[in-house]
Design a protein around this motif. Sequence first.
Motif, mmCIF file in Angstrom:
data_model
loop_
_atom_site.group_PDB
_atom_site.id
_atom_site.type_symbol
_atom_site.label_atom_id
_atom_site.label_comp_id
_atom_site.label_asym_id
_atom_site.label_seq_id
_atom_site.Cartn_x
_atom_site.Cartn_y
_atom_site.Cartn_z
ATOM 1 N N MET A 163 42.467 -67.701 -15.284
ATOM 2 C CA MET A 163 42.827 -66.519 -16.067
ATOM 3 C C MET A 163 41.938 -65.330 -15.686
ATOM 4 O O MET A 163 42.440 -64.236 -15.399
ATOM 5 C CB MET A 163 42.688 -66.822 -17.553
ATOM 6 N N VAL A 164 40.626 -65.527 -15.680
ATOM 7 C CA VAL A 164 39.709 -64.442 -15.364
ATOM 8 C C VAL A 164 39.965 -63.906 -13.957
ATOM 9 O O VAL A 164 39.964 -62.687 -13.723
ATOM 10 C CB VAL A 164 38.244 -64.911 -15.501
ATOM 11 N N ALA A 165 40.213 -64.800 -13.001
ATOM 12 C CA ALA A 165 40.411 -64.394 -11.609
ATOM 13 C C ALA A 165 41.598 -63.444 -11.463
ATOM 14 O O ALA A 165 41.626 -62.618 -10.531
ATOM 15 C CB ALA A 165 40.611 -65.624 -10.729
ATOM 16 N N SER A 166 42.567 -63.526 -12.381
ATOM 17 C CA SER A 166 43.748 -62.665 -12.278
ATOM 18 C C SER A 166 43.414 -61.198 -12.517
ATOM 19 O O SER A 166 44.210 -60.317 -12.178
ATOM 20 C CB SER A 166 44.825 -63.112 -13.275
ATOM 21 N N GLY A 167 42.245 -60.909 -13.102
ATOM 22 C CA GLY A 167 41.883 -59.528 -13.395
ATOM 23 C C GLY A 167 40.791 -58.972 -12.514
ATOM 24 O O GLY A 167 40.249 -57.898 -12.813
ATOM 25 N N LEU A 168 40.458 -59.654 -11.439
ATOM 26 C CA LEU A 168 39.309 -59.234 -10.633
ATOM 27 C C LEU A 168 39.662 -58.421 -9.395
ATOM 28 O O LEU A 168 38.774 -57.819 -8.785
ATOM 29 C CB LEU A 168 38.505 -60.469 -10.201
ATOM 30 N N LEU A 193 17.770 -62.527 -16.556
ATOM 31 C CA LEU A 193 16.494 -62.565 -17.280
ATOM 32 C C LEU A 193 15.580 -61.403 -16.922
ATOM 33 O O LEU A 193 14.540 -61.228 -17.553
ATOM 34 C CB LEU A 193 15.785 -63.891 -16.987
ATOM 35 N N SER A 194 15.944 -60.646 -15.909
ATOM 36 C CA SER A 194 15.123 -59.507 -15.505
ATOM 37 C C SER A 194 16.020 -58.295 -15.291
ATOM 38 O O SER A 194 17.244 -58.417 -15.188
ATOM 39 C CB SER A 194 14.367 -59.831 -14.207
ATOM 40 N N GLU A 195 15.410 -57.132 -15.231
ATOM 41 C CA GLU A 195 16.189 -55.924 -15.010
ATOM 42 C C GLU A 195 16.905 -55.969 -13.666
ATOM 43 O O GLU A 195 18.021 -55.456 -13.526
ATOM 44 C CB GLU A 195 15.277 -54.694 -15.088
ATOM 45 N N ALA A 196 16.257 -56.584 -12.666
ATOM 46 C CA ALA A 196 16.884 -56.706 -11.349
ATOM 47 C C ALA A 196 18.151 -57.563 -11.432
ATOM 48 O O ALA A 196 19.178 -57.243 -10.818
ATOM 49 C CB ALA A 196 15.898 -57.298 -10.355
ATOM 50 N N GLN A 197 18.078 -58.659 -12.171
ATOM 51 C CA GLN A 197 19.249 -59.529 -12.326
ATOM 52 C C GLN A 197 20.362 -58.838 -13.111
ATOM 53 O O GLN A 197 21.545 -58.989 -12.806
ATOM 54 C CB GLN A 197 18.833 -60.833 -13.006
ATOM 55 N N TRP A 198 19.966 -58.063 -14.132
ATOM 56 C CA TRP A 198 20.964 -57.306 -14.890
ATOM 57 C C TRP A 198 21.642 -56.281 -13.984
ATOM 58 O O TRP A 198 22.873 -56.103 -14.039
ATOM 59 C CB TRP A 198 20.331 -56.609 -16.084
ATOM 60 N N SER A 199 20.889 -55.627 -13.168
ATOM 61 C CA SER A 199 21.454 -54.626 -12.264
ATOM 62 C C SER A 199 22.403 -55.288 -11.263
ATOM 63 O O SER A 199 23.460 -54.727 -10.935
ATOM 64 C CB SER A 199 20.325 -53.908 -11.516
ATOM 65 N N GLU A 200 22.038 -56.466 -10.800
ATOM 66 C CA GLU A 200 22.895 -57.190 -9.862
ATOM 67 C C GLU A 200 24.230 -57.562 -10.515
ATOM 68 O O GLU A 200 25.298 -57.403 -9.903
ATOM 69 C CB GLU A 200 22.175 -58.449 -9.373
ATOM 70 N N ALA A 201 24.174 -58.061 -11.759
ATOM 71 C CA ALA A 201 25.402 -58.417 -12.472
ATOM 72 C C ALA A 201 26.263 -57.184 -12.720
ATOM 73 O O ALA A 201 27.499 -57.231 -12.606
ATOM 74 C CB ALA A 201 25.051 -59.105 -13.792
ATOM 75 N N PHE A 202 25.611 -56.071 -13.052
ATOM 76 C CA PHE A 202 26.340 -54.827 -13.324
ATOM 77 C C PHE A 202 26.990 -54.299 -12.052
ATOM 78 O O PHE A 202 28.147 -53.839 -12.076
ATOM 79 C CB PHE A 202 25.369 -53.795 -13.904
ATOM 80 N N GLU A 203 26.292 -54.388 -10.934
ATOM 81 C CA GLU A 203 26.859 -53.923 -9.673
ATOM 82 C C GLU A 203 28.079 -54.755 -9.277
ATOM 83 O O GLU A 203 29.052 -54.224 -8.718
ATOM 84 C CB GLU A 203 25.806 -53.973 -8.568
ATOM 85 N N ALA A 204 28.028 -56.051 -9.571
ATOM 86 C CA ALA A 204 29.190 -56.911 -9.281
ATOM 87 C C ALA A 204 30.387 -56.493 -10.135
ATOM 88 O O ALA A 204 31.532 -56.457 -9.659
ATOM 89 C CB ALA A 204 28.833 -58.375 -9.539
ATOM 90 N N TYR A 205 30.131 -56.136 -11.389
ATOM 91 C CA TYR A 205 31.210 -55.692 -12.282
ATOM 92 C C TYR A 205 31.798 -54.369 -11.804
ATOM 93 O O TYR A 205 33.008 -54.128 -11.914
ATOM 94 C CB TYR A 205 30.671 -55.560 -13.701
ATOM 95 N N LYS A 206 30.970 -53.506 -11.249
ATOM 96 C CA LYS A 206 31.446 -52.200 -10.790
ATOM 97 C C LYS A 206 32.447 -52.300 -9.640
ATOM 98 O O LYS A 206 33.167 -51.338 -9.354
ATOM 99 C CB LYS A 206 30.256 -51.342 -10.342
ATOM 100 N N LYS A 207 32.520 -53.454 -8.994
ATOM 101 C CA LYS A 207 33.404 -53.618 -7.846
ATOM 102 C C LYS A 207 34.836 -53.959 -8.243
ATOM 103 O O LYS A 207 35.727 -53.970 -7.385
ATOM 104 C CB LYS A 207 32.851 -54.696 -6.915
#
Length: 358
Positions: free
Chosen positions: A146-151, A57-71
């Motif tokens: 299924m999702v966990a297999s690609g992480l 809901l905030s830019e900080a939360q979006w950045s946190e989700a994006f950083e998790a994806y970058k890993k």
Amino acid sequence: MTTIFAPTNPHRAVRWWLISVAALIALMVLVGGATRLTESGLSIVEWKPVTGSVPPLSEAQWSEAFEAYKKIPQYRELNAGMSLSEFKEIFWWEWSHRMLGRFIGVAYLLPFLFFLWRGGLSGELKRRLWLLFALGGLQGAVGWWMVASGLTERVEVSQYRLATHLVLALLIFAGIVWTVRRLAERPQIIAPARLKFTSVLLLIVTFVQIYFGALVAGLRAGRAYNTWPQIDGAFIPAGDRLWFETPWWRNMFDNVLTVQFEHRMTAYALFVLAALHALDAVRSRTAAGGALCLFAAVSLQAVLGILTLLNQVPIDLALSHQAVAIVVLTLAVMQVERLASRQSAQARPRAVPVGQAG
């Protein structure tokens, strides 16, 4: 053709509830297909069944989700340099897919509990609906599996797990369609055993074809060998190209050429079987309308499959192909149920008026 009238008095609300859930599952499958085609399925790297319902809901939360994806490997190997706005696009597809799954669970459970409380269900119907609910819960766990297999080590989900996820969803869908048909009041058809057998075989081959189609999607095999009717330069590719992996059976699931080839061959088998079943139904004057509708849907599905392949899987054709697959499955289930024997009115699953003890 001989008919036997099978009286029943189902509660209309129960049928419409199940039809609504089936429609939601069909929509869920299409959203899942779009999520796969847009490579969005790994954008949310955690499974939070309750708190995960709320998006950033905030830019900080979006950045946190994006950083998790970058890993995860998919970002590093396929999407390095992706902007936050591009990440949001794939995030919303996966979030919508998960939210729709949660909504289906609520849409199933709350009316189900209401009907149980008011005594609106009885007999075998109640047990069947509990089984479908349990399968729905299992489907949520399979989705995360299924999702966990690609992480960790892959840049996409396992095609094995993707196929399991899709087939389980459509098995639940088919169970609901069957249950709705069993609640309908209509005469029973006395059909030749041969016609019953081919209708069941059609349903089995349809599920096999859906499984192979999911393998094709998981391996992105539709973007290779984009010619028809030849594949890899021939109608039947060379054996050393189809079976080079060991053990041999791994080719059926991991070899892009073999997976696409088996999907094509199963499609041909389904088309021929549907044509023979329709011809037999017309000749015997038994359930001919259902058989012809099924053959027409299979024919349309074949055309869409060819067009999707030749155009290298554009999202509009791919989703149309998937949507018609659901139609084919629906008609196949209806045809099997139409020709199947029915229990007596006292023994068969039924619904009773809400408020009446069941």
